[in-house]
Design a protein around this motif. Sequence first.
Motif, mmCIF file in Angstrom:
data_model
loop_
_atom_site.group_PDB
_atom_site.id
_atom_site.type_symbol
_atom_site.label_atom_id
_atom_site.label_comp_id
_atom_site.label_asym_id
_atom_site.label_seq_id
_atom_site.Cartn_x
_atom_site.Cartn_y
_atom_site.Cartn_z
ATOM 1 N N ASP A 49 12.632 -1.066 14.677
ATOM 2 C CA ASP A 49 12.490 0.202 15.383
ATOM 3 C C ASP A 49 13.611 0.312 16.408
ATOM 4 O O ASP A 49 14.352 -0.632 16.651
ATOM 5 C CB ASP A 49 11.109 0.335 16.034
ATOM 6 N N ILE A 50 13.752 1.474 17.022
ATOM 7 C CA ILE A 50 14.884 1.738 17.908
ATOM 8 C C ILE A 50 14.851 0.857 19.156
ATOM 9 O O ILE A 50 15.887 0.553 19.742
ATOM 10 C CB ILE A 50 14.950 3.244 18.265
ATOM 11 N N ASP A 51 13.669 0.405 19.564
ATOM 12 C CA ASP A 51 13.559 -0.474 20.734
ATOM 13 C C ASP A 51 13.829 -1.934 20.401
ATOM 14 O O ASP A 51 13.830 -2.773 21.287
ATOM 15 C CB ASP A 51 12.158 -0.354 21.340
ATOM 16 N N ARG A 52 13.994 -2.221 19.120
ATOM 17 C CA ARG A 52 14.263 -3.576 18.605
ATOM 18 C C ARG A 52 13.103 -4.535 18.891
ATOM 19 O O ARG A 52 13.287 -5.719 19.070
ATOM 20 C CB ARG A 52 15.567 -4.118 19.179
ATOM 21 N N LYS A 53 11.896 -3.999 18.963
ATOM 22 C CA LYS A 53 10.719 -4.832 19.206
ATOM 23 C C LYS A 53 9.876 -5.000 17.954
ATOM 24 O O LYS A 53 9.284 -6.042 17.736
ATOM 25 C CB LYS A 53 9.859 -4.221 20.317
ATOM 26 N N LEU A 54 9.798 -3.964 17.126
ATOM 27 C CA LEU A 54 8.941 -3.980 15.947
ATOM 28 C C LEU A 54 9.780 -4.127 14.691
ATOM 29 O O LEU A 54 10.695 -3.344 14.446
ATOM 30 C CB LEU A 54 8.126 -2.678 15.868
ATOM 31 N N PHE A 55 9.481 -5.147 13.903
ATOM 32 C CA PHE A 55 10.131 -5.392 12.625
ATOM 33 C C PHE A 55 9.258 -4.749 11.544
ATOM 34 O O PHE A 55 8.062 -5.021 11.470
ATOM 35 C CB PHE A 55 10.274 -6.898 12.403
ATOM 36 N N VAL A 56 9.825 -3.886 10.723
ATOM 37 C CA VAL A 56 9.060 -3.185 9.696
ATOM 38 C C VAL A 56 8.782 -4.150 8.548
ATOM 39 O O VAL A 56 9.708 -4.636 7.902
ATOM 40 C CB VAL A 56 9.827 -1.934 9.207
ATOM 41 N N LYS A 57 7.501 -4.418 8.310
ATOM 42 C CA LYS A 57 7.105 -5.327 7.246
ATOM 43 C C LYS A 57 6.433 -4.608 6.089
ATOM 44 O O LYS A 57 6.325 -5.148 4.997
ATOM 45 C CB LYS A 57 6.127 -6.374 7.793
ATOM 46 N N ASP A 58 5.974 -3.376 6.338
ATOM 47 C CA ASP A 58 5.238 -2.634 5.328
ATOM 48 C C ASP A 58 5.598 -1.159 5.461
ATOM 49 O O ASP A 58 6.096 -0.712 6.500
ATOM 50 C CB ASP A 58 3.725 -2.840 5.543
ATOM 51 N N MET A 59 5.335 -0.388 4.425
ATOM 52 C CA MET A 59 5.628 1.041 4.460
ATOM 53 C C MET A 59 4.802 1.764 5.524
ATOM 54 O O MET A 59 5.224 2.778 6.047
ATOM 55 C CB MET A 59 5.351 1.669 3.091
ATOM 56 N N GLN A 60 3.646 1.238 5.846
ATOM 57 C CA GLN A 60 2.788 1.880 6.844
ATOM 58 C C GLN A 60 3.344 1.728 8.261
ATOM 59 O O GLN A 60 2.919 2.432 9.168
ATOM 60 C CB GLN A 60 1.370 1.305 6.781
ATOM 61 N N ASP A 61 4.282 0.816 8.468
ATOM 62 C CA ASP A 61 4.883 0.625 9.790
ATOM 63 C C ASP A 61 5.859 1.743 10.158
ATOM 64 O O ASP A 61 6.214 1.898 11.326
ATOM 65 C CB ASP A 61 5.614 -0.718 9.857
ATOM 66 N N ILE A 62 6.302 2.509 9.156
ATOM 67 C CA ILE A 62 7.231 3.601 9.424
ATOM 68 C C ILE A 62 6.437 4.805 9.880
ATOM 69 O O ILE A 62 5.568 5.310 9.170
ATOM 70 C CB ILE A 62 8.074 3.919 8.180
ATOM 71 N N LEU A 63 6.713 5.256 11.098
ATOM 72 C CA LEU A 63 5.960 6.327 11.722
ATOM 73 C C LEU A 63 6.661 7.668 11.542
ATOM 74 O O LEU A 63 7.871 7.725 11.298
ATOM 75 C CB LEU A 63 5.802 6.043 13.217
ATOM 76 N N GLN A 108 18.691 11.312 8.449
ATOM 77 C CA GLN A 108 17.267 11.588 8.330
ATOM 78 C C GLN A 108 16.837 11.396 6.895
ATOM 79 O O GLN A 108 17.585 11.695 5.964
ATOM 80 C CB GLN A 108 16.957 13.019 8.761
ATOM 81 N N MET A 109 15.608 10.926 6.738
ATOM 82 C CA MET A 109 15.089 10.680 5.400
ATOM 83 C C MET A 109 13.591 10.923 5.416
ATOM 84 O O MET A 109 12.908 10.570 6.377
ATOM 85 C CB MET A 109 15.397 9.241 4.994
ATOM 86 N N VAL A 110 13.089 11.532 4.355
ATOM 87 C CA VAL A 110 11.651 11.736 4.207
ATOM 88 C C VAL A 110 11.109 10.551 3.416
ATOM 89 O O VAL A 110 11.556 10.266 2.312
ATOM 90 C CB VAL A 110 11.352 13.064 3.485
ATOM 91 N N VAL A 111 10.142 9.869 4.018
ATOM 92 C CA VAL A 111 9.575 8.659 3.424
ATOM 93 C C VAL A 111 8.132 8.957 3.040
ATOM 94 O O VAL A 111 7.345 9.427 3.860
ATOM 95 C CB VAL A 111 9.627 7.486 4.427
ATOM 96 N N SER A 112 7.794 8.698 1.794
ATOM 97 C CA SER A 112 6.412 8.862 1.348
ATOM 98 C C SER A 112 6.044 7.683 0.460
ATOM 99 O O SER A 112 6.912 7.023 -0.119
ATOM 100 C CB SER A 112 6.232 10.175 0.587
ATOM 101 N N ASP A 113 4.761 7.436 0.357
ATOM 102 C CA ASP A 113 4.292 6.326 -0.472
ATOM 103 C C ASP A 113 4.516 6.599 -1.949
ATOM 104 O O ASP A 113 4.653 5.678 -2.743
ATOM 105 C CB ASP A 113 2.813 6.064 -0.198
ATOM 106 N N ARG A 114 4.542 7.865 -2.301
ATOM 107 C CA ARG A 114 4.772 8.215 -3.706
ATOM 108 C C ARG A 114 6.234 7.984 -4.086
ATOM 109 O O ARG A 114 6.546 7.460 -5.149
ATOM 110 C CB ARG A 114 4.394 9.662 -3.945
#
Length: 193
Positions: free
Chosen positions: A62-76, A29-35
């Motif tokens: 993502d876990i379903d292997r459908k979404l490729f993370v391209k930006d920090m905003q893609d991490i939910l 687990q990791m806490v992700v923030s823009d800062r």
Amino acid sequence: MVVMGVTDLETARRALFYRNGESFSRGKQMVVSDRKYPQLSSLKNALTRLLRSPISIERIWDIDRKLFVKDMQDILRNGQYICAGREKIARDIDYTRVATPKWHRSRRTERAAVRRRRSKTDPGLEETRRAMASHRLQPLTQTPKANIVVCYRNGCPATEKPRRFVVAAKSAATLDQVCNTLTQQLKVVGGVR
């Protein structure tokens, strides 16, 4: 000033990251923030260290292997992601269902399972166990314990082996006593600090 702190908390999100191909890993687990991670590359570097990946992480799915993370905003928030380098994503692994590997199961746990099954079927077995337990010797409470201390001398070449000493618990009540004992054993002029 307090309002800025509240907005920072809203952008922070916790996510679970898995290393590609590790079917027995529970993820990290990791806490992700823009800062904390202003760019995706800084997040990938941190994930490489966190997951102890032998190669640098370059892709996050993502876990379903459908979404490729391209930006920090893609991490939910509470999202689950698979981290990979340049290798292919393992499609046949279900990361959410982690099982204990077969080589990790010990004989002791297998024996305990057999005993549990046997105790349910044989009522006389419990009586014999209780009788045997009452005859066993109780462990001593005042057993002296010893600690093994491994010492590396400063300034010695790396090829020199470390020295091991056994320090008794009676003579190691404080750190000063341990340092004095090591000074005597190692014959250090300035003393061990």
